[in-house]
Design a protein around this motif. Structure first.
Motif, PDB file in Angstrom:
ATOM      1  N   TYR A   1      41.268  15.463  31.515  1.00 31.67           N
ATOM      2  CA  TYR A   1      40.656  15.926  30.267  1.00 31.67           C
ATOM      3  C   TYR A   1      41.774  16.443  29.373  1.00 31.67           C
ATOM      4  O   TYR A   1      42.496  17.359  29.757  1.00 31.67           O
TER       5      TYR A   1
ATOM      6  N   PHE B   1      36.473  22.278  31.614  1.00 35.37           N
ATOM      7  CA  PHE B   1      36.214  21.019  32.310  1.00 35.37           C
ATOM      8  C   PHE B   1      36.636  21.102  33.774  1.00 35.37           C
ATOM      9  O   PHE B   1      35.923  20.632  34.669  1.00 35.37           O
TER      10      PHE B   1
ATOM     11  N   GLN C   1      39.723  22.376  28.161  1.00 41.97           N
ATOM     12  CA  GLN C   1      40.252  21.698  29.346  1.00 41.97           C
ATOM     13  C   GLN C   1      40.005  22.548  30.586  1.00 41.97           C
ATOM     14  O   GLN C   1      39.604  22.038  31.635  1.00 41.97           O
TER      15      GLN C   1
ATOM     16  N   TYR D   1      37.510   9.692  32.696  1.00 41.93           N
ATOM     17  CA  TYR D   1      37.967  10.512  31.587  1.00 41.93           C
ATOM     18  C   TYR D   1      36.827  10.561  30.566  1.00 41.93           C
ATOM     19  O   TYR D   1      36.577   9.550  29.889  1.00 41.93           O
TER      20      TYR D   1
ATOM     21  N   SER E   1      39.637  18.927  21.353  1.00 42.74           N
ATOM     22  CA  SER E   1      39.674  19.715  22.583  1.00 42.74           C
ATOM     23  C   SER E   1      40.582  20.921  22.383  1.00 42.74           C
ATOM     24  O   SER E   1      41.002  21.246  21.266  1.00 42.74           O
TER      25      SER E   1
ATOM     26  N   VAL F   1      36.752  14.250  23.023  1.00 44.29           N
ATOM     27  CA  VAL F   1      36.209  14.575  24.337  1.00 44.29           C
ATOM     28  C   VAL F   1      34.690  14.775  24.282  1.00 44.29           C
ATOM     29  O   VAL F   1      34.133  15.178  23.265  1.00 44.29           O
TER      30      VAL F   1
END
Length: 241
Positions: free
Chosen positions: A146, A162, A159, A109, A154, A117
């Motif tokens: 994520y 990612f 996300q 993570y 974030s 993040v």
């Protein structure tokens, strides 16, 4: 169990009882095909920076892993550490744990210390670090995720980015990374988040939102797809899944 509390991992009683647990597990899985078996989860979080604790666990693990191979022939047996555990101060001890393992199991993570993040593209560098550390072993990404919460700096779009980078990084290392398990399909309800906060002993809004917003669909309510869910479906479809 109460009668084992306070004993070292290397204590013969602890080892014997865990082997008995493996015997029981074997009887409960007559029709289940295992892709791997992990003895311990994110062990670096428990063993910390104590070399003696790592050595005690190594004794336990070596004995129990050998026993497990007899119970589950052909199944890769390993243990799990976090990516930070493999690259942090106890890197030497963590690497030694996998010396005789068929596979390396990692949870990943990409977060900073304040639970915000990291850039989604960091996954390419991190996957390369993993494969460079273990050029002759399979690597199982046992957990990867994520969060999408603003509290973690974030968003749904980040996300989704990612997830796209995750598939691309996986493409680059597919020969060495046969397993990748995303956490998780839906956001967690508040009750589950509180249970995990208690389990981990961490009371931090950033940590709570990290746990809550890892999912690819929202919760509670109707359960709507996030951008990341659509990206996941698309990227999986492009690869024939």
């Amino acid at each position: 169990p109460d009668d084992l509390e306070g004993k070292e991992f290397s204590d013969p009683d602890v080892i014997s009882r865990f082997q008995g647990l493996l015997d029981y597990v074997d009887t409960q899985l007559p029709d289940v095909e295992l892709i791997s078996l992990a003895i311990g989860n994110e062990i670096d979080g428990v063993l910390g920076d104590d070399p003696g604790a790592w050595q005690s666990f190594q004794t336990f693990y070596d004995s129990c892993a050998e026993y497990a191979r007899g119970q589950f022939p052909g199944v890769p047996v390993s243990t799990k550490v976090t990516f930070e555990g493999l690259t942090g101060p106890m890197k030497k001890e963590a690497l030694a744990t996998f010396e005789d393992s068929e596979a390396v199991m990692i949870t990943y993570y990409p977060l900073k210390g304040d639970f915000s993040v990291k850039d989604p593209e960091i996954i390419h560098q991190d996957f390369q670090i993993l494969t460079d550390l273990f050029p002759d072993k399979q690597i199982h990404i046992a957990e990867i995720g994520y969060p999408s919460s603003e509290v973690n700096h974030s968003s749904q779009a980040k996300q989704a980015q990612f997830i796209q980078e995750m598939f691309l990084a996986w493409d680059e290392q597919a020969d060495q990374i046969p397993v990748l398990s995303y956490s998780w399909l839906s956001d967690l309800p508040e009750g589950s988040v509180k249970e995990l906060e208690t389990y981990y002993g961490v009371k931090d809004k950033g940590f709570g939102e990290f746990l809550h917003s890892l999912g690819l669909r929202t919760y509670p309510g109707s359960g709507e797809d996030k951008q990341g869910f659509e990206t996941f479906q698309r990227e999986a479809s492009l690869r024939g899944w």
